[in-house]
Design a protein around this motif. Structure first.
Motif, mmCIF file in Angstrom:
data_model
loop_
_atom_site.group_PDB
_atom_site.id
_atom_site.type_symbol
_atom_site.label_atom_id
_atom_site.label_comp_id
_atom_site.label_asym_id
_atom_site.label_seq_id
_atom_site.Cartn_x
_atom_site.Cartn_y
_atom_site.Cartn_z
ATOM 1 N N VAL A 54 -10.479 1.086 -0.247
ATOM 2 C CA VAL A 54 -11.901 1.011 -0.590
ATOM 3 C C VAL A 54 -12.574 0.036 0.372
ATOM 4 C CG1 VAL A 54 -13.583 0.482 -2.391
ATOM 5 C CG2 VAL A 54 -11.366 1.500 -2.999
ATOM 6 N N GLU A 55 -13.500 0.532 1.170
ATOM 7 C CA GLU A 55 -14.096 -0.276 2.231
ATOM 8 C C GLU A 55 -14.671 -1.587 1.717
ATOM 9 O OE1 GLU A 55 -17.042 1.769 4.494
ATOM 10 O OE2 GLU A 55 -15.563 2.751 5.795
ATOM 11 N N ARG A 56 -15.478 -1.518 0.662
ATOM 12 C CA ARG A 56 -16.145 -2.722 0.167
ATOM 13 C C ARG A 56 -15.129 -3.792 -0.210
ATOM 14 N NH1 ARG A 56 -16.696 -4.262 -4.737
ATOM 15 N NH2 ARG A 56 -16.203 -2.192 -5.566
ATOM 16 N N GLU A 57 -14.068 -3.382 -0.893
ATOM 17 C CA GLU A 57 -13.060 -4.342 -1.336
ATOM 18 C C GLU A 57 -12.354 -4.982 -0.151
ATOM 19 O OE1 GLU A 57 -10.445 -2.237 -3.923
ATOM 20 O OE2 GLU A 57 -11.965 -1.987 -5.514
ATOM 21 N N TRP A 58 -12.016 -4.176 0.858
ATOM 22 C CA TRP A 58 -11.300 -4.720 2.011
ATOM 23 C C TRP A 58 -12.199 -5.584 2.875
ATOM 24 C CZ3 TRP A 58 -6.274 -4.845 3.562
ATOM 25 C CH2 TRP A 58 -5.365 -4.179 2.733
ATOM 26 N N LYS A 83 -14.462 11.286 3.352
ATOM 27 C CA LYS A 83 -13.701 10.494 2.389
ATOM 28 C C LYS A 83 -13.219 9.216 3.074
ATOM 29 C CE LYS A 83 -12.024 14.431 -0.308
ATOM 30 N NZ LYS A 83 -10.830 15.146 -0.837
ATOM 31 N N GLY A 84 -12.841 8.234 2.267
ATOM 32 C CA GLY A 84 -12.357 6.986 2.827
ATOM 33 C C GLY A 84 -10.941 7.110 3.339
ATOM 34 N N PRO A 85 -10.495 6.129 4.115
ATOM 35 C CA PRO A 85 -9.131 6.155 4.648
ATOM 36 C C PRO A 85 -8.094 6.059 3.541
ATOM 37 C CG PRO A 85 -10.142 4.021 5.041
ATOM 38 C CD PRO A 85 -11.232 4.910 4.524
ATOM 39 N N SER A 105 -16.887 -7.054 8.830
ATOM 40 C CA SER A 105 -17.923 -6.035 8.662
ATOM 41 C C SER A 105 -17.291 -4.664 8.455
ATOM 42 C CB SER A 105 -18.824 -5.995 9.892
ATOM 43 O OG SER A 105 -18.099 -5.491 11.015
ATOM 44 N N ARG A 106 -18.095 -3.736 7.978
ATOM 45 C CA ARG A 106 -17.605 -2.371 7.796
ATOM 46 C C ARG A 106 -17.268 -1.725 9.133
ATOM 47 N NH1 ARG A 106 -19.653 0.987 2.624
ATOM 48 N NH2 ARG A 106 -19.479 -0.694 1.091
ATOM 49 N N ASN A 107 -18.062 -2.027 10.151
ATOM 50 C CA ASN A 107 -17.769 -1.459 11.471
ATOM 51 C C ASN A 107 -16.405 -1.917 11.977
ATOM 52 O OD1 ASN A 107 -20.091 0.052 11.724
ATOM 53 N ND2 ASN A 107 -21.223 -1.521 12.841
ATOM 54 N N THR A 108 -16.107 -3.200 11.792
ATOM 55 C CA THR A 108 -14.812 -3.726 12.223
ATOM 56 C C THR A 108 -13.685 -3.055 11.453
ATOM 57 O OG1 THR A 108 -15.735 -5.881 12.847
ATOM 58 C CG2 THR A 108 -13.369 -5.799 12.398
ATOM 59 N N LEU A 109 -13.853 -2.926 10.145
ATOM 60 C CA LEU A 109 -12.819 -2.284 9.331
ATOM 61 C C LEU A 109 -12.623 -0.838 9.747
ATOM 62 C CD1 LEU A 109 -10.870 -2.487 6.900
ATOM 63 C CD2 LEU A 109 -12.753 -1.680 5.464
ATOM 64 N N ARG A 110 -13.709 -0.139 10.015
ATOM 65 C CA ARG A 110 -13.604 1.268 10.396
ATOM 66 C C ARG A 110 -12.916 1.432 11.744
ATOM 67 N NH1 ARG A 110 -19.701 3.015 8.307
ATOM 68 N NH2 ARG A 110 -19.164 3.016 6.074
ATOM 69 N N GLU A 111 -13.208 0.537 12.687
ATOM 70 C CA GLU A 111 -12.528 0.581 13.977
ATOM 71 C C GLU A 111 -11.027 0.366 13.804
ATOM 72 O OE1 GLU A 111 -14.368 -2.372 16.344
ATOM 73 O OE2 GLU A 111 -16.250 -1.259 16.621
ATOM 74 N N ALA A 112 -10.666 -0.590 12.942
ATOM 75 C CA ALA A 112 -9.253 -0.858 12.680
ATOM 76 C C ALA A 112 -8.588 0.353 12.038
ATOM 77 C CB ALA A 112 -9.116 -2.082 11.779
ATOM 78 N N CYS A 113 -9.283 0.997 11.119
ATOM 79 C CA CYS A 113 -8.720 2.165 10.449
ATOM 80 C C CYS A 113 -8.531 3.326 11.420
ATOM 81 C CB CYS A 113 -9.612 2.590 9.278
ATOM 82 S SG CYS A 113 -9.528 1.471 7.855
ATOM 83 N N ARG A 114 -9.450 3.471 12.358
ATOM 84 C CA ARG A 114 -9.280 4.538 13.350
ATOM 85 C C ARG A 114 -8.044 4.289 14.214
ATOM 86 N NH1 ARG A 114 -15.060 4.633 13.308
ATOM 87 N NH2 ARG A 114 -15.196 3.036 14.937
ATOM 88 N N LEU A 149 0.860 -1.181 0.000
ATOM 89 C CA LEU A 149 0.000 0.000 0.000
ATOM 90 C C LEU A 149 0.897 1.232 0.000
ATOM 91 C CD1 LEU A 149 -2.718 -1.060 2.612
ATOM 92 C CD2 LEU A 149 -3.041 -0.764 0.153
ATOM 93 N N ALA A 150 0.760 2.047 -1.009
ATOM 94 C CA ALA A 150 1.655 3.192 -1.191
ATOM 95 C C ALA A 150 1.123 4.434 -0.489
ATOM 96 C CB ALA A 150 1.821 3.473 -2.687
ATOM 97 N N PRO A 151 2.005 5.389 -0.143
ATOM 98 C CA PRO A 151 1.562 6.659 0.439
ATOM 99 C C PRO A 151 0.523 7.332 -0.441
ATOM 100 C CG PRO A 151 3.937 6.459 0.593
ATOM 101 C CD PRO A 151 3.475 5.322 -0.264
#
Length: 224
Positions: A34-38, A68-70, A45-54, A27-29
């Motif tokens: 993309v949430e759906r892809e990940w 915007k997305g992460p 779930s999206r909630n789990t992914l979002r918690e991880a991203c935070r 993953l480059a700078p």
């Protein structure tokens, strides 16, 4: 790669996967996640992914702009320089306090951790080198006996890991780093706090130069 639901919490596993891809360069700078892809890729779930991203945002690996997305964080030259300046101050103090406060048993544990670190450096495997730093710093900060200092170092850890990976990827740097660390360890064993702290400061400055002089990064940033 899918996430299992054993060994560690699902969110922690997602954090580990994304962090590893950033450190490894997959993953480059500036690249967006993309949430759906990940979610499909990891089976979460999206909630789990979002918690991880935070969490990854707090560690300095991701930026999450409003609406915007992460995206993978981009470190400027100024940011990287600031990180190394703070690292030099924190870690040199930790080394000094360790020499002054640690019991002999802690010095022996630090020597064991250093030996593992030197073996990882000799392997040429950057991932192994980064992994070996964890036990070393655990012993160092425990022996320094300053909880606030350790907390501040933890805050810095995420951004620093990315710069360490860059520095250690530079040809010749792992060997030079190993020699610098061994010199510090000898000063620690001699209970020479001033020399150990000064040598560690020089080690950090050498790592900074290595990171800044490393291979070119994608357009827009000098640092991964």
């Amino acid at each position: 790669m899918s996430i299992t639901r054993v060994v560690a919490p699902v969110r922690a596993q997602v954090v580990e996967v994304v962090r590893a891809e950033i450190l490894g360069g997959a993953l480059a700078p500036g690249q967006r996640l993309v949430e759906r892809e990940w979610c499909e890729r990891l089976g979460v779930s999206r909630n789990t992914l979002r918690e991880a991203c935070r969490q990854l945002e707090a560690e300095g690996f991701l930026d999450i702009p409003p609406h915007k997305g992460p995206m993978v964080a981009v470190l400027s030259d100024e940011d990287a320089r600031g990180i190394y300046e703070i690292r030099e101050a924190l870690e040199s103090l930790a080394v000094r306090l360790f020499v002054e406060r640690a019991a002999e048993a802690a010095v022996e544990r630090l020597r064991a951790a250093v030996d593992e670190l030197l073996a990882a450096h000799a392997s040429g495997d950057v991932t192994a080198m980064l992994a070996a730093k964890g036990p070393f710093y655990d012993v160092l900060y425990e022996g320094a006996a300053n909880r606030v200092l350790r907390e501040q170092a933890t805050v810095l850890g995420g951004r620093l890991a990315r710069l360490r990976a860059r520095s250690l990827s530079r040809p010749g740097r792992p060997r030079a780093s190993a020699e610098e660390i061994e010199a510090v360890m000898r000063a620690v064993e001699a209970r020479d706090a001033g020399t150990a702290a000064a040598l560690w400061a020089a080690h950090v400055r050498a790592a900074a130069r290595s990171a800044w002089d490393g291979p070119a990064e994608p357009a827009g940033s000098a640092f991964p």
